[in-house]
Write an enzyme that holds these catalytic residues in place. Sequence first.
Site, PDB file in Angstrom:
ATOM      1  N   ASN A 210     -10.871   8.580  -4.829  1.00 57.52           N
ATOM      2  CA  ASN A 210     -11.961   8.208  -3.909  1.00 57.52           C
ATOM      3  C   ASN A 210     -13.064   7.512  -4.708  1.00 57.52           C
ATOM      4  OD1 ASN A 210     -14.018  10.261  -4.778  1.00 57.52           O
ATOM      5  ND2 ASN A 210     -12.339  11.627  -4.194  1.00 57.52           N
ATOM      6  N   LYS A 289       7.040   4.471 -13.360  1.00 57.90           N
ATOM      7  CA  LYS A 289       6.267   3.604 -12.454  1.00 57.90           C
ATOM      8  C   LYS A 289       7.123   3.209 -11.244  1.00 57.90           C
ATOM      9  CE  LYS A 289       3.911  -0.803 -12.370  1.00 57.90           C
ATOM     10  NZ  LYS A 289       3.762  -2.076 -13.034  1.00 57.90           N
TER      11      LYS A 289
END
Length: 400
Positions: A210, A289
């Site tokens: 965030n 990844k």
Amino acid sequence: MLKGKKIVLGVTGGIAVYKAADLVSKLRKEGAQVRVVMTEAAAEFVTPLTFKEISGNAVAVNMWEKHREFNVEHISLAEWADYLVIAPATANILAKAAAGIADDLLSTVILAARSPIVFCPAMNSQMYVNPATQSNLKKLQEYGCVIMPPASGFLACGTTGVGRLPEPAEIISFLRRHIALKTGDLTGLKILITAAGTREPLDPVRFVGNRSSGKMGYAVAQAAAERGAEVVLVSGPSALQPPPYVKVVNVETTREMMEAVLTEYAAADVVVKAAAVADYCPREVADQKIKKSTDEPLTVVLEKNPDILKRLGELKKHQFLVGFAAETQNLLANAAEKIQKKNLDMIVANDVTLAGAGFNCDTNVVRFLFPDGTARSLEKMTKFEVANRLLDEVKAAINK
Ligand code: PMT
């Protein structure tokens, strides 16, 4: 905190004398009045004229000089001082002060002082660790003097080790902290603060996070430390420099934050949860990844994280619990519900849609809400000011 304080700076003869000139300048910028007393050895390194110009006051070196301001120089300097700071303090001045020897102006001022005395030792490592120096430092502490430990690093003698004079900014922080501990209104309280956002990994390079910068929580930590509290700051990743004299525990995920907070909770008197905690985390964290292999949308399943503050509310004994509520709608209703649900003593509600409020800005616009339904609205102000107002409320509530 140093504004208006009268400081006598004793400067003794070591290569770090040049830093003392910067210290005088920084003390004056803080609003302190500074009078400098140099030993004759110090005056060999830097001339008294330098200190006179920087301090704006006559510099005293010799017992027998005539000064207009003072009749009996050593006594009047000692009486004038709110603080006597010796920086750099050589092994020689430590030994003289520990033995009560008064054979020059500075050692006489030290012996006559009634104010707190702060020594900032600076010397070669071997001289510092020598049992004689260590015993002198111990004795000075027993006499009530304050010792700022020297820093480690490259020394003028060409070696690396302990014995460097800390940087002037660090000496200022040390003095501020010392004054805070003596006079701060939160001295004796342990305050646990969380700050910044938690991050939940998706794979080794990506996370769900965030926009919290940590500014609000760090401001509370700084204000609490400056008011004398013992502060533990549990922080998610942040680009900010933590305030001095604060214990910092760095975490990344919500679960790590929960563990760190629970470890500190029992000993805390006050908890301020300014962190923006991720309510959800990816159920699966990829080892490698994630590749964009097809044109299909990528689905990430999120599962609920523990609610740290709710848990603290359940475990609450003597602690005063302050939550934050970052809302984009129904500010007061949502914040009031969180007070009840999480068993809080206070909540700081911020409407993060307002200009100058919420995430990653230097100001905030908040309302304080309490379990009895009372509320106090603050106008827009810096996060540091919000932090101090919050701490005023906490102090008033726990002193009731
Ligand atoms: O860091 P800045 O950039 O300065 O931004 C400041 C801020 C906007 C992050 C701060 O002022 C703020 O509002 N922090 C709380 C953000 C938040 O997570 O609010 P919330 O309403 O989702 O949570 C309510 C309270 O429960 C908070 O105290 C939060 O720390 C806590 N919580 C939430 C979820 C969870 N799983 N565990 C928690 O402990």
